[in-house]
Design an enzyme around this catalytic site. Structure first.
Site, PDB file in Angstrom:
ATOM      1  N   ASN A 397       0.824  -1.202   0.000  1.00 55.73           N
ATOM      2  CA  ASN A 397       0.000   0.000   0.000  1.00 55.73           C
ATOM      3  C   ASN A 397       0.864   1.260   0.000  1.00 55.73           C
ATOM      4  O   ASN A 397       1.048   1.921  -1.016  1.00 55.73           O
ATOM      5  CB  ASN A 397      -0.946  -0.010   1.203  1.00 55.73           C
ATOM      6  CG  ASN A 397      -2.098   0.978   1.025  1.00 55.73           C
ATOM      7  OD1 ASN A 397      -2.771   0.950  -0.004  1.00 55.73           O
ATOM      8  ND2 ASN A 397      -2.304   1.852   1.989  1.00 55.73           N
ATOM      9  N   ASP A 398       1.427   1.590   1.149  1.00 57.32           N
ATOM     10  CA  ASP A 398       2.151   2.858   1.271  1.00 57.32           C
ATOM     11  C   ASP A 398       3.338   2.965   0.319  1.00 57.32           C
ATOM     12  O   ASP A 398       3.639   4.052  -0.168  1.00 57.32           O
ATOM     13  CB  ASP A 398       2.652   3.040   2.701  1.00 57.32           C
ATOM     14  CG  ASP A 398       1.507   3.140   3.689  1.00 57.32           C
ATOM     15  OD1 ASP A 398       0.442   3.649   3.296  1.00 57.32           O
ATOM     16  OD2 ASP A 398       1.678   2.701   4.830  1.00 57.32           O
ATOM     17  N   VAL A 399       4.017   1.841   0.058  1.00 60.97           N
ATOM     18  CA  VAL A 399       5.261   1.910  -0.722  1.00 60.97           C
ATOM     19  C   VAL A 399       5.015   2.185  -2.191  1.00 60.97           C
ATOM     20  O   VAL A 399       5.963   2.373  -2.956  1.00 60.97           O
ATOM     21  CB  VAL A 399       6.099   0.621  -0.554  1.00 60.97           C
ATOM     22  CG1 VAL A 399       6.497   0.436   0.901  1.00 60.97           C
ATOM     23  CG2 VAL A 399       5.351  -0.587  -1.071  1.00 60.97           C
TER      24      VAL A 399
END
Length: 471
Positions: A397-399
């Protein structure tokens, strides 16, 4: 040369093996041998230590049996997806061990008095008091901090940051109290007063460990695990000073330094300072990141995805924690091999903080025997992204969240990401439309070149493998 000289010589040899072993861990070709070299150094240190005079082997054998039983049970019962939690627990056990060593040594002081202790240990009492308190303090903070991290990683506690009004002020007051109690303890000659201060210090250290990890969550958890690992090494080193064991001091310093270096590297990968990670309360509120966008992500079937992959000449896999949960690393490798047989170039893009512990994705892909050369770091793969036909995001998600690059309101703004959104086509493998562990909305899912393939990642990849085999 007397016995002590031989023991110290053996400790020097063990420490040398530690250093060479760690050096060899830096390369995939020598990592296995490096692990064995370090293990040989530890075996030498343990054997030499057990030859020291005055040891009670009954307790040692008892501890060995209990510890081996716990380790064997953990190795057999803990799933690969639970490795981050297991690492957190091991960090906590290391801290608890240092705390108990310090406590046992202080009980020895209470039994014979500071004067006799100074004569026996041939050490300054102020220095001894300082290292006993330091080993207890760092060990206690590491123990409860690691247990709290375990609770977050295992889902027993909320994975988001937990913040409340006045939290930073309370933490500062706790820290001041811990240091004040430690100062009085170190210079106190009244053993009864020192004992009460020591117990107070334990309570404060255990509380500070919880309060320190409480405001950290979401994508910051891998950094916390690395920092707790470093603290467990520092605690072990302090315990080495307590009992005047040179090899424990060296081994603790190596763990502490390597963990701290890894922590700094991970903070750099997120473009944030360690202070920002520890005190920003990441994940307490999602804020920004597209929460007001009500568009639905575009979903496609496995069959449609197969036709795109069959025609692709370059594919990059971007693994995240979802791949670990689905245990999909083996079928991902199989899919990559089939794509290569079809004339496609397949690589893996690894973000330093992907997953829930340092090196999580590297460990999973190594388990599947993915060639190390195919694991590309962020700086290598990002310039390639505009030429990549398909980027397959597996539970990350964040990466890969473009909000990190173009949304100043996002909590992760400024964090370097793998630029999957620049690929010609992006497939996102996800169980549902949830926000994931960080709680942030990912605008990548709404982009024109992105298609969602909902379902279990292992089942989805297996279906793609079957399609390619049948083509």
């Amino acid at each position: 040369m007397d016995a002590n000289d031989l023991i110290n010589l053996a400790y020097v040899a063990a420490a040398t093996l530690f250093v060479f072993g760690i050096k060899m861990l830096g390369s995939a070709d020598t990592a296995r041998r490096g692990n064995m070299v370090s293990g040989l150094g530890m075996l030498l240190a343990v054997v030499v230590t057990l030859l020291a005079d005055g040891l009670d082997y009954t307790w040692i054998i008892g501890g060995l049996v209990v510890g081996s039983a716990i380790g064997l049970a953990a190795a057999r019962m803990v799933k690969m997806t639970a490795m981050p939690e297991l690492v957190a627990l091991f960090n906590g056990f290391g801290g608890l061990a240092s705390l108990l060593v310090a406590w046992a040594e202080f009980e020895k002081v209470r039994e014979i008095g500071w004067v006799a202790y100074e004569l026996e240990m041939q050490a300054n009492t102020v220095f001894s008091g300082f290292v006993i308190y330091a080993a207890m303090l760092i060990g206690g903070v590491t123990f409860t901090g690691s247990l709290f991290a375990y609770g977050k990683l295992s889902g027993k506690l909320s994975g988001s940051a937990m913040v409340f009004a006045g939290q930073k002020a309370l933490n500062i007051l706790l820290l001041i109290a811990i240091l004040a109690v430690g100062a009085v303890f170190t210079w106190s000659t009244d053993l009864e007063l020192a004992y009460k201060l020591f117990l107070t210090g334990i309570a404060l250290a255990l509380l500070f460990g919880i309060m320190g990890v409480m405001p950290i969550g979401g994508g910051d958890m891998p950094v916390v695990i690395s920092l707790l690992n470093s603290l467990s090494g520092v605690a072990a080193s302090a315990a080495g000073f307590v009992i005047y064991n040179n090899v424990l001091i060296v081994a603790g310093c190596l763990v502490g330094a390597s963990g701290l270096i890894l922590t700094v590297i991970m903070c750099k990968a997120m473009n944030r300072s360690l202070g920002n990670v520890l005190f920003s309360g990441f994940g307490a509120a999602s804020g920004g990141g597209g929460d007001d966008d009500d568009r639905e992500p575009k979903a496609i079937s496995v069959e449609d995805a197969f036709y795109v992959l069959e025609a692709a000449s370059s594919v990059v896999f971007i693994p995240g924690y979802g791949m670990a949960v689905a245990q999909a690393q083996h079928v991902v490798k199989e899919l990559a091999e089939l794509l290569e047989e079809n004339g496609c170039e397949a690589n893996f893009a690894i973000h330093p903080v992907a997953g829930r512990m340092p090196g999580h994705m590297n460990v999973l892909l190594a388990e599947a025997d993915v060639e190390y050369e195919k694991l590309l770091e962020m700086d290598t793969v990002n310039p390639m992204m505009p030429t990549v036909d398909v980027a397959i995001v597996i539970g990350a998600n964040d990466v890969v969240n473009p909000a990190a690059a173009n949304d100043p309101e996002s909590p992760i703004y400024g964090m370097p990401i793998i630029e999957a959104h620049n690929a010609k086509t992006v497939f996102v493998l996800k169980r549902g439309q949830g926000k994931g562990f960080s709680g942030l909305v990912n605008k990548l899912f709404l982009m024109e070149n992105t298609c969602m393939i909902y379902g279990d990642a292992k089942a989805t990849i297996s279906s793609l493998v079957n399609e390619l085999k049948g083509s």
